[in-house]
Design an enzyme around this catalytic site. Structure first.
Site, PDB file in Angstrom:
ATOM      1  N   HIS A  45       0.812  -1.215   0.000  1.00  0.00           N
ATOM      2  CA  HIS A  45       0.000   0.000   0.000  1.00  0.00           C
ATOM      3  C   HIS A  45       0.849   1.269   0.000  1.00  0.00           C
ATOM      4  O   HIS A  45       0.301   2.359  -0.195  1.00  0.00           O
ATOM      5  CB  HIS A  45      -0.928   0.015   1.217  1.00  0.00           C
ATOM      6  CG  HIS A  45      -1.964  -1.052   1.187  1.00  0.00           C
ATOM      7  ND1 HIS A  45      -2.987  -1.086   0.259  1.00  0.00           N
ATOM      8  CD2 HIS A  45      -2.150  -2.146   1.973  1.00  0.00           C
ATOM      9  CE1 HIS A  45      -3.753  -2.145   0.471  1.00  0.00           C
ATOM     10  NE2 HIS A  45      -3.263  -2.812   1.495  1.00  0.00           N
ATOM     11  N   GLU A 150      -5.930 -12.685   5.597  1.00  0.00           N
ATOM     12  CA  GLU A 150      -6.798 -11.503   5.633  1.00  0.00           C
ATOM     13  C   GLU A 150      -7.987 -11.616   4.678  1.00  0.00           C
ATOM     14  O   GLU A 150      -8.554 -10.600   4.269  1.00  0.00           O
ATOM     15  CB  GLU A 150      -5.981 -10.261   5.297  1.00  0.00           C
ATOM     16  CG  GLU A 150      -5.125 -10.392   4.045  1.00  0.00           C
ATOM     17  CD  GLU A 150      -4.160  -9.235   3.859  1.00  0.00           C
ATOM     18  OE1 GLU A 150      -4.368  -8.172   4.457  1.00  0.00           O
ATOM     19  OE2 GLU A 150      -3.193  -9.401   3.087  1.00  0.00           O
ATOM     20  N   ASP A 176      -8.490  -5.880   5.910  1.00  0.00           N
ATOM     21  CA  ASP A 176      -8.983  -6.612   4.741  1.00  0.00           C
ATOM     22  C   ASP A 176      -9.913  -7.749   5.151  1.00  0.00           C
ATOM     23  O   ASP A 176     -10.859  -8.069   4.421  1.00  0.00           O
ATOM     24  CB  ASP A 176      -7.813  -7.168   3.930  1.00  0.00           C
ATOM     25  CG  ASP A 176      -7.231  -6.134   2.980  1.00  0.00           C
ATOM     26  OD1 ASP A 176      -8.002  -5.328   2.436  1.00  0.00           O
ATOM     27  OD2 ASP A 176      -6.020  -6.126   2.781  1.00  0.00           O
TER      28      ASP A 176
END
Length: 253
Positions: A45, A150, A176
Site C-alpha cells: 500500500h 486476511e 482486509d
C-alpha cells in the site's frame, strides 16, 4: 540486515513493530530511535519502489533496527528484490491457501529450500564482497517469512497454512478481513472478532508459528499479547496523523 529477529520471533517474546508506508527514510529512523523491535516497509500500500526500499533498508541498518518488506504481490521477483536489498525478510499479503504460504517461503529462500536466485553483487551480498557460502549461510539463518491471513476464503485453510515448513509467523490482517467478511472498517464487529479468534485457535491447534496482528493503541496491544499474539504492529502513518490531528484540535478549542 540486523541479525537476530528470526530467533526472537521463534522465542515468542513480545515484539512490537511499525509499518512504514511513507517513502521516507527519516520515518524508518524515527521508529528505530523510538525503540520499536522492527519495521515493516510497506510496498503493498505504500508509495516506495524498489530503489527507495533499498534506501529504507539501508536507513534501518544504520539505525540498528531489522526490516521486513511487505511485498506487493506473490510474484517471486518481489521477494527477490526485497531480500537482495538486504531486508531481514518478507511479509506476503493475502495468503489464502497452503500453496501460497509455500510459494512465499520458496521465493524467499535459496535452493534447496526455495527458488531464490543467487547474486552476491547486490547489497545483501555486500556488493560482491561476501562469498556465496557466506551469503547462503546468513540468508538461511536469518531470513524471515510471514504470511498474512486476511481473506474470508482463507479461513478454512488456516491450519494448513500454519503447517507450512519455514513459515515464521502468521499475521492477521483485520482491515482486509473485515472487508472480506462484509463489514468494512469494522474490525470490532462480532463476526470479525470471531474470525480472528478462529485463526488464532486454528494456528495454535496444529502447533503453528507465532501470531501477529495490528493494534491501534497500547490497550489493544496489551489485549492481543494476553490473547497469545506475540507480534504486535502499529501504523506509523496513523500514529503521526492522529497526533497531528489531536494537536490541531486542542489548539483550536
Amino acid at each position: 540486515m540486523i541479525d537476530g529477529l528470526k530467533a526472537r520471533i521463534a522465542a515468542r517474546v513480545p515484539l512490537y513493530g511499525a509499518f512504514v508506508p511513507m517513502p521516507s527514510s527519516a520515518v524508518v529512523e524515527m521508529c528505530a530511535h523510538a525503540g520499536f523491535d522492527f519495521v515493516i516497509l510497506d510496498r503493498e500500500h505504500g508509495a516506495a519502489g524498489t530503489e527507495t526500499i533499498e534506501h529504507h533498508v539501508r536507513a534501518a541498518d544504520a539505525a540498528g533496527i531489522p526490516s521486513i518488506v511487505r511485498v506487493p504481490g506473490r510474484a517471486p521477483e518481489h521477494a527477490l528484490h526485497a531480500l537482495d536489498a538486504g531486508a531481514n525478510g518478507i511479509l506476503m499479503p493475502h495468503v489464502i491457501a497452503p500453496e501460497d504460504a509455500a510459494a512465499a517461503v520458496g521465493a524467499a529462500h535459496f535452493p534447496p529450500r526455495g527458488i531464490r536466485g543467487m547474486s552476491t553483487s547486490t547489497r545483501a551480498g555486500r556488493h560482491g564482497l561476501a562469498s556465496p557460502a557466506e551469503t547462503l549461510s546468513r540468508a538461511g539463518r536469518e531470513t524471515v517469512v510471514i504470511g498474512q491471513v486476511e481473506d474470508a476464503a482463507a479461513l478454512p485453510n488456516v491450519a494448513g497454512i500454519a503447517r507450512t515448513p519455514d513459515l515464521d509467523a502468521v499475521f492477521v490482517g483485520p482491515a482486509d478481513l473485515s472487508t472480506s467478511l462484509g463489514f468494512p472498517g469494522q474490525p470490532g464487529h462480532p463476526d470479525v472478532v470471531a474470525a480472528v479468534d478462529r485463526i488464532r485457535r486454528d494456528v495454535e491447534s496444529v502447533g503453528g508459528p507465532p501470531l501477529a496482528n495490528f493494534a491501534r493503541n497500547e490497550a489493544e496491544a496489551a489485549e492481543l499479547v494476553r490473547q497469545g499474539f506475540t507480534i504486535v504492529c502499529f501504523s506509523s502513518a496513523a500514529i503521526l496523523s492522529r497526533r497531528l490531528a489531536d494537536l490541531v484540535a486542542a489548539l483550536k478549542r
